[in-house]
Design an enzyme around this catalytic site. Structure first.
Site, PDB file in Angstrom:
ATOM      1  N   ARG A  90       0.828  -1.204   0.000  1.00  0.00           N
ATOM      2  CA  ARG A  90       0.000   0.000   0.000  1.00  0.00           C
ATOM      3  C   ARG A  90       0.864   1.257   0.000  1.00  0.00           C
ATOM      4  O   ARG A  90       0.558   2.235  -0.692  1.00  0.00           O
ATOM      5  CB  ARG A  90      -0.926   0.005   1.220  1.00  0.00           C
ATOM      6  N   ASN A 144     -10.748  -4.022  -0.934  1.00  0.00           N
ATOM      7  CA  ASN A 144     -10.610  -2.961  -1.946  1.00  0.00           C
ATOM      8  C   ASN A 144      -9.714  -3.398  -3.104  1.00  0.00           C
ATOM      9  O   ASN A 144      -8.810  -4.220  -2.908  1.00  0.00           O
ATOM     10  CB  ASN A 144     -10.021  -1.705  -1.297  1.00  0.00           C
ATOM     11  N   CYS A 164     -19.166  -1.499   1.452  1.00  0.00           N
ATOM     12  CA  CYS A 164     -18.301  -0.376   1.808  1.00  0.00           C
ATOM     13  C   CYS A 164     -18.952   0.358   2.971  1.00  0.00           C
ATOM     14  O   CYS A 164     -20.171   0.329   3.127  1.00  0.00           O
ATOM     15  CB  CYS A 164     -18.139   0.554   0.598  1.00  0.00           C
ATOM     16  N   HIS A 194     -16.540   4.204  -3.989  1.00  0.00           N
ATOM     17  CA  HIS A 194     -15.598   5.317  -3.813  1.00  0.00           C
ATOM     18  C   HIS A 194     -15.767   6.391  -4.894  1.00  0.00           C
ATOM     19  O   HIS A 194     -14.832   7.145  -5.180  1.00  0.00           O
ATOM     20  CB  HIS A 194     -14.142   4.819  -3.755  1.00  0.00           C
ATOM     21  N   TYR A 241     -13.969  10.625  -1.329  1.00  0.00           N
ATOM     22  CA  TYR A 241     -13.073  10.155  -2.391  1.00  0.00           C
ATOM     23  C   TYR A 241     -13.159  11.026  -3.641  1.00  0.00           C
ATOM     24  O   TYR A 241     -12.253  10.991  -4.480  1.00  0.00           O
ATOM     25  CB  TYR A 241     -13.386   8.701  -2.755  1.00  0.00           C
TER      26      TYR A 241
END
Length: 417
Positions: A90, A144, A164, A194, A241
């Site tokens: 990540r 995700n 989510c 998102h 987002y």
């Protein structure tokens, strides 16, 4: 009722355990099995989950294992919350795109594509093992990028629904601002995972969004880190987002000037695991709220309960478009209110999506289709096409450079690289 959690060694898991313990009337879990390849971490998290059940007087059995087949055997539902490559991967997703002047984020843009390429093959492999071992089990995907992963699962014919916590977070926040109970609030939540907007906030059948913005617009805007004037002009509340799209260059400057979110979370996870190791701890610690995933457990309980009981109640989920938005393919995955029963999620009829939103939704949907093809088939050309199609990239030079960086940083996770 048996539930299995794949990625059960996540520091999120005590949030789930707390929700399952508190909401036992909605979801009477008799057995909770956590599965994860990280044995040391799983031991800490599993032991805390067991203590949380005991503290709240929950009679259910909590166990943990590294054996996926054993974990899903006989499970009524399997929750997926895995992170391929961990926080180290990540961290890369959030940093190398910045070298090209593009947002570095783990679920959208170039970083989101990298995560999808790592994740989709692994999730599909897990899902196939679930289908062979336990074909009747439901899969609830919290992994995700949820939209792409859920589309992969559904396209492969798995019994899956994506989840989510953005919608439930807005519901709880709006309820608090309005001074009403959360269950009194329903949302006209539309878009993709998102990439969503709240077009209406309904209390007792009345749309109170205009009043919410008039009385609390400054607080909502500050929480989103977006201009109050934007909310007034839209007459809607965008997901936070959307800031990556609406304020791209500003966000890039901010990200370049501070440590990545992954670095922050990695440090937080060290502290959380140290807390979890304390045998006296029998409740989720306050620090966990800063980890993210607020209200995840409540959403997971509600969705799983509806799938297993056939309640038919309305929840915001990720599922096939199936004609909901005529400008999208039926097999696109959208995030909208849906009636959830034992056959799955069925999107409610929605009024047409305004052009301001529809254009971006169509653009990102096309990218997600290309991203899924790249994840399934591999190849530099497919990665390049997906990046070129993404509205946060969309330029030849950047797409070329990002393609090379993505492959270089993820070579160990890409079988074709």
């Amino acid at each position: 009722m048996k539930l299995a959690v794949v990625g059960g060694g996540s520091t999120y898991t005590p949030e789930l355990a707390d929700g399952f313990a508190r909401l036992r009337d909605a979801l009477p879990v008799t057995e909770l099995v956590l599965v994860d390849p990280a044995a040391d971490r799983l031991e800490l998290v599993g032991a805390l989950a067991r203590r949380i059940f005991a503290r709240q007087g929950h009679p259910g059995r909590v166990s943990w294992t590294g054996d996926l087949d054993a974990a899903v055997d006989g499970a009524d539902a399997v929750l997926l919350q895995l992170r391929v490559g961990g926080q180290a991967a990540r961290d890369k997703d959030e940093t190398w795109p910045l070298e090209c002047g593009c947002v570095g984020q783990e679920t959208t843009g170039a970083g989101g594509l990298a995560k999808a390429l790592r994740t989709v093959p692994v999730v599909l492999g897990i899902a196939e093992r679930i289908r062979r071992r336990n074909p009747g089990a439901w899969i609830v995907d919290f992994t995700n990028p949820v939209g792409i992963v859920t589309r992969a699962l559904l396209t492969a014919g798995h019994r899956a629904v994506g989840l989510c916590n953005v919608a439930i977070g807005f519901q709880r926040k709006f309820a608090r601002l309005l001074g009403v109970a959360p269950e009194e609030v329903s949302l006209d939540h539309v878009g993709l995972n998102h990439l969503t907007w709240e077009r209406a906030v309904l209390v007792g059948g009345e749309d109170v969004l205009p009043r919410l913005l008039a009385e609390h617009g400054d607080a909502v805007a500050a929480d989103l880190r977006m201009p109050r004037g934007l909310l007034d002009r839209l007459g809607a509340v965008p997901s936070y987002y959307l800031r990556y799209f609406y304020q791209h260059d500003e966000v890039v400057r901010e990200l370049k000037g501070r440590p990545s979110r992954a670095a922050e979370v990695a440090e937080m996870e060290k502290r959380l695991l140290a807390l979890y190791a304390d045998p006296a701890l029998d409740e989720k610690p306050e620090l966990l709220a800063r980890r993210g995933g607020a209200f995840y457990s409540e959403a997971a309980v509600a969705l799983t309960s509806s799938l297993l009981t056939g309640a038919g109640d309305v929840q915001v989920v990720n599922t096939f478009n199936s004609g909901t938005f005529p400008f999208l393919p039926d097999d696109a995955v959208i995030e909208v209110p849906a009636a959830v029963d034992a056959r799955g999620a069925h999107p409610l009829p929605a009024r047409p999506l305004e052009p301001l939103y529809a254009g971006l939704v169509a653009h990102v949907t096309a990218y997600e289709q290309l991203a899924l093809e790249a994840a399934l088939k591999g190849g530099r050309d497919r990665v390049f096409e997906a990046l070129l199609a993404h509205p946060l990239v969309g330029r030849i030079a950047q797409a070329d450079q990002l393609t090379d960086s993505l492959i270089a940083h993820n070579r160990e996770h890409l079988a074709w690289a």
